[in-house]
Design an enzyme around this catalytic site. Structure first.
Site, PDB file in Angstrom:
ATOM      1  N   HIS A 149       0.834  -1.201   0.000  1.00  0.00           N
ATOM      2  CA  HIS A 149       0.000   0.000   0.000  1.00  0.00           C
ATOM      3  C   HIS A 149       0.875   1.260   0.000  1.00  0.00           C
ATOM      4  CE1 HIS A 149      -3.189  -2.807   1.205  1.00  0.00           C
ATOM      5  NE2 HIS A 149      -4.042  -1.876   0.828  1.00  0.00           N
ATOM      6  N   LYS A 181      -0.306   4.708   4.719  1.00  0.00           N
ATOM      7  CA  LYS A 181      -1.178   3.752   5.417  1.00  0.00           C
ATOM      8  C   LYS A 181      -0.597   3.453   6.791  1.00  0.00           C
ATOM      9  CE  LYS A 181      -3.667  -0.620   4.852  1.00  0.00           C
ATOM     10  NZ  LYS A 181      -4.951  -0.001   5.226  1.00  0.00           N
TER      11      LYS A 181
END
Length: 271
Positions: free
Chosen positions: A157, A161
């Site tokens: 990600h 995040k």
């Protein structure tokens, strides 16, 4: 049935803005409120303008109780603390609560499930059609292969995040564990570092990568003797999560109180 009136929680964030745009594009759904954290500098801003749309007259508010007086559901992609704070109000008001928040603990989930005898909750670590179909495939493959095939879950990600493994990785891990008929928390292997010794038979491994602007890549690897099966999903735009969440809300509108997942929404329960 009249249009479903939806509140977007975290309306000032990236997912919140995507949800606002998708609601504006979806027949049968209308934006009824925009919730943001108390004290946010975005309070009072127009939700439409923040989402890149024409002004819609709905200002960001920190008061869910007031917003929920004229709403049917809430779309909640925030943080665990905010989601848990929203649960009781949503249940008291009789709102459909669609929860896409990740990083929820076992105790958070226990709190959420306490309201499902009187409220409709749809919760998933990922709201996309593709990921939930992938989870169904993972469960089926895990059930078909014995422990000579090791299961590893790899996810990547964007660098902002804050939780790992991702909610989607855990969703896939739960699917693999269900296929093997084991409890994930007793077979999960995370954060390998140093002299770890050989891999434990039956473990479900997780690896988390972070960097750049990656929306979300997930692979489930079944590594066996002399062969390997890899199932992969790559997210290209967070709009797909917003579309899934709105679909879930419309599906849940009028359902009996209970705890539902995207497997129920997409009719994959018997896959």
């Amino acid at each position: 049935m009249s249009d479903m009136r939806l509140i977007v929680a975290g309306a000032g964030g990236r997912m919140g803005r995507a949800l606002t745009r998708v609601i504006a594009e979806t027949p049968g759904a209308v934006l009824a409120g925009a919730l943001e954290a108390p004290g946010s500098e975005l309070l009072g801003k127009d939700a439409g303008v923040l989402a890149g749309l024409p002004a819609n007259g709905i200002e960001l508010s920190g008061d869910l109780w007031s917003l929920s007086a004229k709403a049917d559901g809430i779309l909640d992609f925030t943080v665990p603390g905010a989601t848990i704070a929203n649960v009781a109000i949503a249940a008291e008001r009789g709102l459909v609560h669609v929860i896409g928040t990740t990083g929820l603990s076992a105790s958070d989930m226990a709190v959420i499930k306490t309201v499902t005898s009187r409220a409709v909750v749809v919760q998933s670590g990922n709201m996309s059609l593709g990921v939930n179909l992938l989870a169904a495939l993972v469960k089926r493959v895990a059930a078909s292969l014995d422990e000579s095939f090791d299961i590893e879950i790899l996810e990547m990600h964007h660098k902002a995040k804050i939780d790992a493994p991702s909610g989607t990785a855990l969703l896939l891990g739960e699917a693999a564990a269900a296929g093997r008929k084991v409890a994930l928390d007793q077979h999960s292997a995370r954060g390998r570092d140093g002299i770890t010794g050989p891999r434990n038979s039956g473990a479900i491994g997780f690896a988390s990568l972070r960097g750049g602007t990656v929306t979300g890549d997930h692979s489930v690897i079944f590594a066996g003797p002399m062969e390997r099966i890899e199932l992969t999903h790559r997210a290209e735009d967070r709009t797909m999560f917003a579309q899934g969440a709105v679909k879930a809300a419309l599906w849940a509108h009028g359902k009996k109180p209970g705890f539902y997942t995207m497997t129920d929404v997409l009719g994959l329960s018997d896959f």
